[in-house]
Design a protein around this motif. Structure first.
Motif, PDB file in Angstrom:
ATOM      1  N   MET A  14       3.165  10.233  -7.395  1.00 34.25           N
ATOM      2  CA  MET A  14       3.979  10.555  -8.576  1.00 34.25           C
ATOM      3  C   MET A  14       3.110  10.943  -9.756  1.00 34.25           C
ATOM      4  O   MET A  14       3.361  11.930 -10.450  1.00 34.25           O
ATOM      5  N   LEU A  15       2.081  10.124 -10.002  1.00 30.59           N
ATOM      6  CA  LEU A  15       1.206  10.368 -11.157  1.00 30.59           C
ATOM      7  C   LEU A  15       0.459  11.685 -10.997  1.00 30.59           C
ATOM      8  O   LEU A  15       0.303  12.450 -11.947  1.00 30.59           O
ATOM      9  N   ASP A  16       0.002  11.949  -9.780  1.00 27.25           N
ATOM     10  CA  ASP A  16      -0.738  13.183  -9.533  1.00 27.25           C
ATOM     11  C   ASP A  16       0.170  14.395  -9.780  1.00 27.25           C
ATOM     12  O   ASP A  16      -0.254  15.394 -10.347  1.00 27.25           O
ATOM     13  N   THR A  17       1.426  14.258  -9.372  1.00 28.07           N
ATOM     14  CA  THR A  17       2.379  15.356  -9.554  1.00 28.07           C
ATOM     15  C   THR A  17       2.743  15.513 -11.030  1.00 28.07           C
ATOM     16  O   THR A  17       2.804  16.638 -11.548  1.00 28.07           O
ATOM     17  N   LEU A  18       2.955  14.387 -11.709  1.00 28.65           N
ATOM     18  CA  LEU A  18       3.288  14.450 -13.141  1.00 28.65           C
ATOM     19  C   LEU A  18       2.161  15.090 -13.960  1.00 28.65           C
ATOM     20  O   LEU A  18       2.420  15.777 -14.940  1.00 28.65           O
ATOM     21  N   THR A  19       0.908  14.835 -13.573  1.00 29.44           N
ATOM     22  CA  THR A  19      -0.231  15.354 -14.344  1.00 29.44           C
ATOM     23  C   THR A  19      -0.698  16.716 -13.846  1.00 29.44           C
ATOM     24  O   THR A  19      -1.656  17.267 -14.387  1.00 29.44           O
ATOM     25  N   GLY A  20      -0.067  17.243 -12.844  1.00 31.56           N
ATOM     26  CA  GLY A  20      -0.542  18.510 -12.284  1.00 31.56           C
ATOM     27  C   GLY A  20      -1.880  18.363 -11.594  1.00 31.56           C
ATOM     28  O   GLY A  20      -2.700  19.293 -11.599  1.00 31.56           O
ATOM     29  N   GLY A  21      -2.141  17.186 -11.006  1.00 33.55           N
ATOM     30  CA  GLY A  21      -3.372  16.993 -10.232  1.00 33.55           C
ATOM     31  C   GLY A  21      -4.538  16.489 -11.052  1.00 33.55           C
ATOM     32  O   GLY A  21      -5.674  16.896 -10.852  1.00 33.55           O
ATOM     33  N   ARG A  22      -4.281  15.558 -11.980  1.00 32.69           N
ATOM     34  CA  ARG A  22      -5.375  15.030 -12.808  1.00 32.69           C
ATOM     35  C   ARG A  22      -5.524  13.517 -12.651  1.00 32.69           C
ATOM     36  O   ARG A  22      -5.843  12.807 -13.608  1.00 32.69           O
ATOM     37  N   ILE A  23      -5.313  13.030 -11.423  1.00 29.57           N
ATOM     38  CA  ILE A  23      -5.432  11.590 -11.184  1.00 29.57           C
ATOM     39  C   ILE A  23      -6.729  11.293 -10.422  1.00 29.57           C
ATOM     40  O   ILE A  23      -7.092  12.020  -9.498  1.00 29.57           O
TER      41      ILE A  23
ATOM     42  N   TRP B 175      -0.986   9.991   2.368  1.00 31.04           N
ATOM     43  CA  TRP B 175      -1.187  11.183   1.540  1.00 31.04           C
ATOM     44  C   TRP B 175      -1.336  12.454   2.365  1.00 31.04           C
ATOM     45  O   TRP B 175      -1.011  13.542   1.907  1.00 31.04           O
ATOM     46  N   THR B 176      -1.896  12.322   3.563  1.00 31.95           N
ATOM     47  CA  THR B 176      -2.281  13.528   4.290  1.00 31.95           C
ATOM     48  C   THR B 176      -1.344  13.891   5.442  1.00 31.95           C
ATOM     49  O   THR B 176      -1.294  15.054   5.836  1.00 31.95           O
ATOM     50  N   GLU B 177      -0.621  12.927   6.000  1.00 28.30           N
ATOM     51  CA  GLU B 177       0.266  13.224   7.128  1.00 28.30           C
ATOM     52  C   GLU B 177       1.645  13.624   6.597  1.00 28.30           C
ATOM     53  O   GLU B 177       2.263  12.863   5.846  1.00 28.30           O
ATOM     54  N   THR B 178       2.118  14.793   7.007  1.00 33.31           N
ATOM     55  CA  THR B 178       3.384  15.291   6.451  1.00 33.31           C
ATOM     56  C   THR B 178       4.590  14.972   7.324  1.00 33.31           C
ATOM     57  O   THR B 178       5.724  15.116   6.883  1.00 33.31           O
ATOM     58  N   GLU B 179       4.358  14.570   8.571  1.00 36.33           N
ATOM     59  CA  GLU B 179       5.475  14.121   9.415  1.00 36.33           C
ATOM     60  C   GLU B 179       5.600  12.595   9.279  1.00 36.33           C
ATOM     61  O   GLU B 179       4.579  11.901   9.168  1.00 36.33           O
ATOM     62  N   PRO B 180       6.807  12.070   9.289  1.00 36.98           N
ATOM     63  CA  PRO B 180       6.963  10.611   9.214  1.00 36.98           C
ATOM     64  C   PRO B 180       6.119   9.902  10.289  1.00 36.98           C
ATOM     65  O   PRO B 180       6.014  10.397  11.411  1.00 36.98           O
ATOM     66  N   PHE B 181       5.514   8.784   9.902  1.00 34.03           N
ATOM     67  CA  PHE B 181       4.685   8.044  10.863  1.00 34.03           C
ATOM     68  C   PHE B 181       4.926   6.546  10.698  1.00 34.03           C
ATOM     69  O   PHE B 181       5.360   6.085   9.640  1.00 34.03           O
ATOM     70  N   GLY B 182       4.618   5.824  11.763  1.00 32.87           N
ATOM     71  CA  GLY B 182       4.649   4.368  11.705  1.00 32.87           C
ATOM     72  C   GLY B 182       3.227   3.834  11.632  1.00 32.87           C
ATOM     73  O   GLY B 182       2.279   4.530  11.994  1.00 32.87           O
ATOM     74  N   TRP B 183       3.080   2.615  11.160  1.00 30.05           N
ATOM     75  CA  TRP B 183       1.759   1.990  11.009  1.00 30.05           C
ATOM     76  C   TRP B 183       1.795   0.600  11.619  1.00 30.05           C
ATOM     77  O   TRP B 183       2.569  -0.255  11.184  1.00 30.05           O
TER      78      TRP B 183
ATOM     79  N   LEU C  95       6.083  10.336   2.472  1.00 29.24           N
ATOM     80  CA  LEU C  95       5.992  10.338   1.008  1.00 29.24           C
ATOM     81  C   LEU C  95       6.653  11.540   0.330  1.00 29.24           C
ATOM     82  O   LEU C  95       6.406  12.683   0.708  1.00 29.24           O
ATOM     83  N   TRP C  96       7.448  11.245  -0.672  1.00 31.57           N
ATOM     84  CA  TRP C  96       7.952  12.223  -1.641  1.00 31.57           C
ATOM     85  C   TRP C  96       7.817  11.624  -3.024  1.00 31.57           C
ATOM     86  O   TRP C  96       8.325  10.528  -3.219  1.00 31.57           O
ATOM     87  N   PRO C  97       7.212  12.249  -3.984  1.00 29.65           N
ATOM     88  CA  PRO C  97       6.505  13.515  -3.851  1.00 29.65           C
ATOM     89  C   PRO C  97       5.207  13.338  -3.056  1.00 29.65           C
ATOM     90  O   PRO C  97       4.728  12.216  -2.903  1.00 29.65           O
ATOM     91  N   ARG C  98       4.661  14.438  -2.608  1.00 26.21           N
ATOM     92  CA  ARG C  98       3.361  14.405  -1.956  1.00 26.21           C
ATOM     93  C   ARG C  98       2.279  14.307  -3.028  1.00 26.21           C
ATOM     94  O   ARG C  98       2.527  14.545  -4.199  1.00 26.21           O
ATOM     95  N   ILE C  99       1.076  13.984  -2.603  1.00 25.67           N
ATOM     96  CA  ILE C  99      -0.054  14.003  -3.528  1.00 25.67           C
ATOM     97  C   ILE C  99      -0.357  15.471  -3.836  1.00 25.67           C
ATOM     98  O   ILE C  99      -0.190  16.339  -2.975  1.00 25.67           O
TER      99      ILE C  99
ATOM    100  N   PRO D  43       0.801  -1.234   0.000  1.00 28.11           N
ATOM    101  CA  PRO D  43       0.000   0.000   0.000  1.00 28.11           C
ATOM    102  C   PRO D  43       0.834   1.285   0.000  1.00 28.11           C
ATOM    103  O   PRO D  43       0.415   2.274  -0.595  1.00 28.11           O
ATOM    104  N   VAL D  44       1.985   1.255   0.639  1.00 32.61           N
ATOM    105  CA  VAL D  44       2.813   2.466   0.638  1.00 32.61           C
ATOM    106  C   VAL D  44       3.344   2.725  -0.768  1.00 32.61           C
ATOM    107  O   VAL D  44       3.366   3.861  -1.243  1.00 32.61           O
ATOM    108  N   ARG D  45       3.702   1.654  -1.446  1.00 37.21           N
ATOM    109  CA  ARG D  45       4.141   1.791  -2.836  1.00 37.21           C
ATOM    110  C   ARG D  45       3.004   2.364  -3.696  1.00 37.21           C
ATOM    111  O   ARG D  45       3.219   3.240  -4.543  1.00 37.21           O
ATOM    112  N   VAL D  46       1.786   1.875  -3.473  1.00 34.69           N
ATOM    113  CA  VAL D  46       0.634   2.383  -4.223  1.00 34.69           C
ATOM    114  C   VAL D  46       0.452   3.877  -3.947  1.00 34.69           C
ATOM    115  O   VAL D  46       0.243   4.672  -4.868  1.00 34.69           O
ATOM    116  N   ALA D  47       0.564   4.274  -2.690  1.00 37.21           N
ATOM    117  CA  ALA D  47       0.418   5.693  -2.324  1.00 37.21           C
ATOM    118  C   ALA D  47       1.486   6.529  -3.022  1.00 37.21           C
ATOM    119  O   ALA D  47       1.203   7.628  -3.523  1.00 37.21           O
TER     120      ALA D  47
END
Lengths: 167, 366
Positions: free
Chosen positions: B107-116, B153-161, B173-177, B98-102
């Motif tokens: 990446m795709l959202d950033t590449l498209t300028g937010g069209r995912i 996608w929404t938490e900007t500080e590193p977190f554990g799960w 995550l880098w890049p962010r959504i 799931p982290v890979r999916v996120a």
């Protein structure tokens, strides 16, 4: 000898600032769990639930060389701490792990963000499917994480358990 | 109403297309190359002709689809699609990291300028065999993975799960959504459990491999659950995916379609392997209305029945408009995800053109 080295040399004490729980039962094996802070301070780790987070952090401030790690279960918002404690959070060099249940609405995972930013060695982990009472709801999972954090401090992010399936 | 063009990027070439998984001993690399190129060309055309979205999906181990990783196809599309949104309907999150999916979505959202558009699906039952995941864990893994992806996608500080199926000591995550707070999320919504989960988590529903009567029941259930959880879904929260072929006249469309489509035995990838189907059903995969969920996949019906039930859109532009109106009135879907019959060469191209000329302008205001 630093607190971390000391910790690995012998079974350690965990100051338990939380209600009795299934988590406490599980940690009673690897650790000596005590409910009172011994006179003269404590050498070991501290676990605190909810509003007792402040006590745990004050202990870490008071005994920086003897407290190896602190775990906070569902702590309040950083903004809700007493100002004299909040002003000193950046001085706490002890690794602190704050755990939040993803279903907890009183101390939601969103609180973790500020904890992470306020503490030099602060970590936040979200316990999926649990509320504030994660110590009873997911005791095995939390016990494994807490044991690892108490034993390895901020190195706990590196996996060292076996991932190989078969020889 | 918004309109998407979906292609699974089917392989058109020599193959022993029986059962599932399908052996690739009989295979043409050239044909596979051409098939993916054809899909890219059709997506480009859809973008130029005014389709709102183009859609890719995840399917494994069969010539039915050459996009086992739809993220890779979407990556190619970021360089081809200039205007439309790129919809992943979806990523089969319970069988992936799931982290890979996120990260890939970000990446795709950033590449498209937010069209995912972020579809997250349980996938068809056979997909669980692909990466050796127990199908009985499907729903549990799905729900946890979706929560984890949204958190990443929404938490900007590193977190554990500390999950039940997934554990990460630190995620950041880098890049962010790019879309805030995150792209629109959809899940597959044919079962009652899915409708409840979607409503509780305020996410959209997609219906595929189904029919209008079944999807109407499921959509009504979803709206009812949304009311329960205080969420007001928009029409765009409901997607209906359906196969389509448009011709100049009804007769022409039907004749061309019948000639082009040779029905696959059993009608679906899962049903192509009876042992797999029985084993998956025994794990409880289908949930509490198992019979309905298994039946809606079953084919084949006569073409007339398929059209009547909204399992396919087929005919002249006017007839197809009537069929779409039926979907809108009954299901209340705000997005039509159209699966082109893409092996028909010039006729496929003409079908897409007719959609763009005669259908899209009319239904846009619906």
């Amino acid at each position: 000898m630093s607190a971390m080295e000391d910790l690995q040399a012998s079974p350690t004490t965990v100051l338990w600032l939380a209600p009795k729980s299934r988590l406490a039962e599980r940690l009673a094996g690897p650790f000596e769990v005590v409910a009172e802070r011994p006179a003269g301070g404590i050498a070991g780790c501290v676990l605190a639930a909810g509003d007792r987070a402040g006590e745990a952090l004050r202990a870490a401030l008071a005994d920086p060389d003897r407290i190896a790690a602190v775990v906070l279960l569902a702590p309040p918002a950083v903004a809700a701490l007493e100002p004299d404690l909040a002003a000193h959070l950046h001085e706490i060099e002890t690794p602190v792990l704050a755990l939040f249940g993803t279903e907890d609405t009183a101390s939601p995972p969103a609180f973790g963000h500020d904890w992470r930013r306020a503490l030099p060695k602060g970590f936040q982990t979200f316990v999926y499917g649990a509320g504030a009472d994660m110590a009873n709801e997911r005791p095995d999972a939390v016990a494994t994480l807490v044991t690892d954090f108490f034993g390895r401090g901020d190195r706990f992010i590196v996996k060292v358990t076996d991932g190989k399936l078969y020889d | 109403m918004k309109v998407a063009l979906f292609s699974a990027a089917r392989y058109h070439g020599p193959a022993e297309d029986v059962g599932w998984p399908v052996a690739s001993t009989v295979y043409s690399a050239e044909a596979a190359h051409k098939s993916l190129q054809t899909a890219l060309d059709q997506f480009r055309m859809a973008d130029e002709l005014g389709f709102d979205w183009v859609t890719v999906a995840e399917h494994h181990y069969a010539p039915f689809s050459l996009t086992p990783n739809p993220m890779v196809m979407a990556g190619a599309l970021t360089q081809v699609i200039k205007r439309a949104k790129i919809a992943l309907l979806g990523s089969s999150i319970p069988i992936n990291n799931p982290v890979r999916v996120a990260e890939e979505f970000a990446m795709l959202d950033t590449l498209t300028g937010g069209r995912i558009v972020a579809g997250m699906l349980r996938g068809t039952p056979n997909e669980y065999v692909t990466y050796n995941v127990n199908p009985s864990e499907s729903r549990g893994r799905f729900e946890e993975a979706l929560n984890l992806i949204r958190t990443a996608w929404t938490e900007t500080e590193p977190f554990g799960w500390l999950g039940k199926y997934y554990e990460y000591r630190t995620v950041s995550l880098w890049p962010r959504i790019m879309q805030q707070p995150h792209p629109r999320i959809y899940m597959s919504g044919s079962s009652p459990e899915s409708g409840e989960f979607a409503a509780r988590n305020r996410i959209g529903l997609g219906f595929a491999v189904t029919n209008v009567p079944a999807a109407t029941v499921a959509a009504n259930h979803y709206r009812e659950q949304c009311r329960r959880f205080g969420y007001e879904p928009e029409p765009e929260d409901i997607i209906y995916r359906v196969g389509i072929h448009v011709g100049e006249t009804d007769d022409e469309a039907v004749a061309d379609f019948q000639q082009a489509v040779t029905a696959r035995p059993g009608g679906s990838l899962t049903l192509a392997n009876r042992a797999l189907e029985r084993a998956v059903a025994a794990t409880g995969y289908y949930g509490r209305d198992a019979t309905v969920q298994q039946d809606r996949r079953k084919g084949p019906l006569g073409l007339k029945d398929q059209i009547e039930q909204g399992r396919i859109l087929l005919g002249s532009p006017d007839s197809v408009l009537d069929q779409i109106d039926n979907i809108r009135r009954n299901i209340g879907a705000g997005v039509l995800d159209l699966t082109v019959t893409h092996q028909m060469g010039e006729k496929t191209i003409r079908s897409i053109e007719l959609m763009a000329e005669k259908i899209l302008p009319k239904i846009r205001g619906w």
